[in-house]
Write an enzyme that holds these catalytic residues in place. Structure first.
Site, PDB file in Angstrom:
ATOM      1  N   PRO A 175       0.818  -1.217   0.000  1.00 52.48           N
ATOM      2  CA  PRO A 175       0.000   0.000   0.000  1.00 52.48           C
ATOM      3  C   PRO A 175       0.847   1.260   0.000  1.00 52.48           C
ATOM      4  CG  PRO A 175      -0.268  -1.245   2.045  1.00 52.48           C
ATOM      5  CD  PRO A 175       0.589  -2.042   1.166  1.00 52.48           C
ATOM      6  N   GLU A 176       0.649   2.093  -0.995  1.00 49.18           N
ATOM      7  CA  GLU A 176       1.295   3.396  -1.084  1.00 49.18           C
ATOM      8  C   GLU A 176       0.195   4.446  -0.943  1.00 49.18           C
ATOM      9  OE1 GLU A 176       4.030   3.457  -4.458  1.00 49.18           O
ATOM     10  OE2 GLU A 176       4.122   1.281  -4.446  1.00 49.18           O
TER      11      GLU A 176
ATOM     12  N   ARG B 209       2.538 -10.550   6.528  1.00 52.93           N
ATOM     13  CA  ARG B 209       3.992 -10.525   6.721  1.00 52.93           C
ATOM     14  C   ARG B 209       4.468  -9.676   7.886  1.00 52.93           C
ATOM     15  NH1 ARG B 209       6.034  -9.901   0.668  1.00 52.93           N
ATOM     16  NH2 ARG B 209       8.041  -9.945   1.650  1.00 52.93           N
TER      17      ARG B 209
END
Length: 263
Positions: free
Chosen positions: A2-3, A104
DNA sequence: ACTACGTCCTGCGAGC
DNA sequence: TGCTCGCAGGACGTAG
């Protein structure tokens, strides 16, 4: 990964779900990266903001919760507390549950006094889609470092919210080789415009879903269908037909066109 | 002060 | 078929 566009999509959807609600119960994964999530029980949400890739939850009692989604973080209503990848959750007074899922565990949750930020968030560059992001300041910031342009973008200092996907997209659109260390004023202006363009389009398309990204409704974005460079190594350049190449720049996979993006 | 690089994490796909 | 291994990458820690 996600940016800015992905985080902004989530922010827009979360805000109406949280406004006026307070937390009745919370729990988290034992890692210190997530345990701060437990500290906001009893507090109410006043607003949800975004800075770069960070989500900023303004709560009452002079408290702010900062969430970074890392690589695989997701924030969305939760209906299964035994999800093995659920790293934190908050029960609201309407009995709905907001969940933080992160396969993660690269993300993190922090509590701070309002605006008292540390680390990268504390020295974040300007918001790329605001008037604070100017060519002059961008040029001065890039000029002050001898690192590769792409590495500088990923550092979040010259401008906030750009990650690997949009760094490659912006460099491609601007015709800049991402491994170059110095840019002319004209090239800087082109990169400035390109960053704003690719991010604006990605927001409009609801973000890019390559694998993990889903918005706060659990839905994928659509911008992956509009990427011109990232993930297209081996395919012909949409501008000139040259086969796009992939190299490593400071440890990050980088796709570019050897013909359009000269050193 | 700066830059470069290793580390954290897990799933997945390539290769044998 | 089943295994190992390298890769994905944002932010941070450490080394030089």
């Amino acid at each position: 990964m996600p940016e800015l566009p992905e985080v902004e999509s989530i922010r827009r959807q979360l805000e109406p779900l949280l406004m006026g609600r307070y937390v009745t119960e919370a729990d988290s994964h034992p890692s210190g990266k997530f345990t701060p999530a437990r500290e906001i029980v009893g507090l109410g949400f006043e607003a949800v903001f975004r800075r770069g890739k960070y989500l900023l939850f303004h709560l009452d009692n002079e408290t702010e919760m900062v969430v970074h989604l890392g690589m695989t973080g997701q924030l969305l209503p939760c209906d299964n507390l035994s999800d093995p990848y659920l790293r934190a959750w908050w029960r609201l007074d309407n009995d709905r549950i907001l969940g933080y899922r992160d396969v993660r565990r690269f993300g993190r949750i922090r509590i701070c006094l309002p605006g008292q930020y540390e680390g990268t968030l504390g020295s974040l560059g300007p918001e790329p889609l605001s008037d604070d992001f100017t060519v002059d300041q961008f040029y001065a910031s890039l000029k002050a470092s001898n690192r590769k342009v792409k590495t500088q973008l990923l550092s979040q200092r010259p401008v906030a919210g750009v990650g690997n996907i949009y760094a490659d997209e912006a460099c491609f659109r601007a015709g800049i080789y991402p491994g170059v260390r110095k840019l002319t004023k004209a090239k800087t202006a082109a990169l400035h415009e390109s960053i704003r363009y690719v991010l604006t389009m990605a927001v409009a398309n609801g973000g890019t879903t390559l694998r993990d990204y889903v918005n706060a409704e659990g839905k994928k974005g659509n911008n992956q269908f509009y990427l011109e460079c990232y993930g297209r190594a081996g395919e012909p350049c949409v501008k000139c037909g040259e086969i796009l190449r992939r190299v490593m720049i400071d440890g990050r996979g980088t796709t570019f066109c050897k013909s359009c993006q000269k050193r």
